[in-house]
Design a protein around this motif. Structure first.
Motif, PDB file in Angstrom:
ATOM      1  N   PHE A  90       0.820  -1.213   0.000  1.00  0.00           N
ATOM      2  CA  PHE A  90       0.000   0.000   0.000  1.00  0.00           C
ATOM      3  C   PHE A  90       0.854   1.263   0.000  1.00  0.00           C
ATOM      4  CE2 PHE A  90      -2.629  -3.409   1.438  1.00  0.00           C
ATOM      5  CZ  PHE A  90      -3.898  -3.125   0.962  1.00  0.00           C
ATOM      6  N   ARG A  95       6.191  -0.728  -2.434  1.00  0.00           N
ATOM      7  CA  ARG A  95       5.603  -1.607  -3.456  1.00  0.00           C
ATOM      8  C   ARG A  95       6.548  -1.737  -4.649  1.00  0.00           C
ATOM      9  NH1 ARG A  95       1.002   0.848  -3.833  1.00  0.00           N
ATOM     10  NH2 ARG A  95       1.369   2.133  -5.667  1.00  0.00           N
ATOM     11  N   ASP A 118      -4.207  -1.016  -9.290  1.00  0.00           N
ATOM     12  CA  ASP A 118      -5.062  -1.527  -8.214  1.00  0.00           C
ATOM     13  C   ASP A 118      -4.908  -0.712  -6.928  1.00  0.00           C
ATOM     14  OD1 ASP A 118      -6.280  -3.539  -9.625  1.00  0.00           O
ATOM     15  OD2 ASP A 118      -4.895  -5.102  -8.975  1.00  0.00           O
ATOM     16  N   TYR A 119      -3.666  -0.461  -6.552  1.00  0.00           N
ATOM     17  CA  TYR A 119      -3.400   0.216  -5.280  1.00  0.00           C
ATOM     18  C   TYR A 119      -3.373   1.730  -5.477  1.00  0.00           C
ATOM     19  CZ  TYR A 119      -2.182  -4.370  -3.417  1.00  0.00           C
ATOM     20  OH  TYR A 119      -2.216  -5.674  -3.006  1.00  0.00           O
ATOM     21  N   ASN A 124      -6.742   3.226  -1.137  1.00  0.00           N
ATOM     22  CA  ASN A 124      -6.196   3.412   0.205  1.00  0.00           C
ATOM     23  C   ASN A 124      -7.191   4.130   1.107  1.00  0.00           C
ATOM     24  OD1 ASN A 124      -3.823   2.206  -0.637  1.00  0.00           O
ATOM     25  ND2 ASN A 124      -2.495   3.891  -0.022  1.00  0.00           N
ATOM     26  N   GLY A 133      -0.122   4.766   2.372  1.00  0.00           N
ATOM     27  CA  GLY A 133      -0.463   3.547   3.093  1.00  0.00           C
ATOM     28  C   GLY A 133      -0.381   3.669   4.597  1.00  0.00           C
TER      29      GLY A 133
END
Length: 225
Positions: A90, A95, A118-119, A124, A133
């Motif tokens: 996150f 990442r 996606d993230y 978040n 994150g």
């Protein structure tokens, strides 16, 4: 990560769920064992996310030498599944570091684009996190993927495709955690294609699907243990 029914993918390959039989006695043992894992995971998160093992292993899941064998490929896939479901995913910087460490060089850019899609910051925010994150003050963010079983779809000395069946934890815990975002559990299966390189086993493709849940559906849906 097991957050929704949406399939998360770092590659193109998809496939049907595994069909290896699972006996009732083994299913019961599996359920009890993973409940213990879930409780341990929450306890671990409440202690601030401390982990066992060397500092190097905590940063790089592939730092420990994994053999060039079917068992080695299974071990590598399970380690990758765990880190792909961790809190680190996150954080954009962490990442990117994970992708650089576990993915084959020629696929890093494609996988990076897929996971970044996606993230997102919006994703978040739905989990109570900021764009990096981080959880609110007084809260601890929990994201765990705990492998419970593996099934080898294909193996040769160059490449293997492996299903990793996981129990997941996701949410916020601690005194500062919003009540509407508690830690929840899920079951999901990651299908990972790992390739043997000069650096050892590295990830080439992966997809994720929800389930199967222990005790649900017909026997023969859950990966072997």
């Amino acid at each position: 990560m097991g957050t929704s029914s949406q399939q998360r993918t770092g590659g193109i390959r998809t496939g049907a769920r595994p069909t290896a039989p699972l006996r009732p006695s083994r299913r019961l043992i599996t359920t009890v064992a993973v409940v213990v894992l879930l409780i341990a995971g929450i306890a671990l998160a409440n202690r601030g996310g401390a982990s066992s093992g060397t500092p190097e292993a905590a940063v790089d899941p592939m730092s420990v030498e994994i053999p060039h064998s079917s068992e080695g490929a299974q071990s590598a896939a399970a380690k990758m599944a765990a880190v792909l479901g961790s809190e680190k995913m996150f954080d954009p910087i962490r990442r990117g570091d994970i992708i650089q460490r576990i993915v084959v060089p020629e696929q890093r850019l494609a996988v990076q684009k897929a996971v970044d899609a996606d993230y997102t910051t919006a994703f978040n925010a739905k989990l109570g996190l900021d764009e990096n994150g981080k959880p609110p003050a007084g809260a601890t963010f929990v994201s765990r993927s705990m492998p419970a079983g593996v099934t080898v779809r294909h193996y040769d000395s160059r490449e293997a495709t492996i299903d990793v069946w996981c129990a997941g934890l996701l949410g916020l815990t601690g005194k500062g955690a919003p009540k509407e975002l508690p830690v929840t559990t899920s079951w999901f299966t990651q299908t990972l294609t790992v390739r043997w390189t000069d650096e050892g086993w590295r990830l080439a493709e992966f997809t994720q699907q929800d389930g199967p849940e222990p005790g649900a559906g017909e026997y023969g849906q859950a990966p072997q243990l």
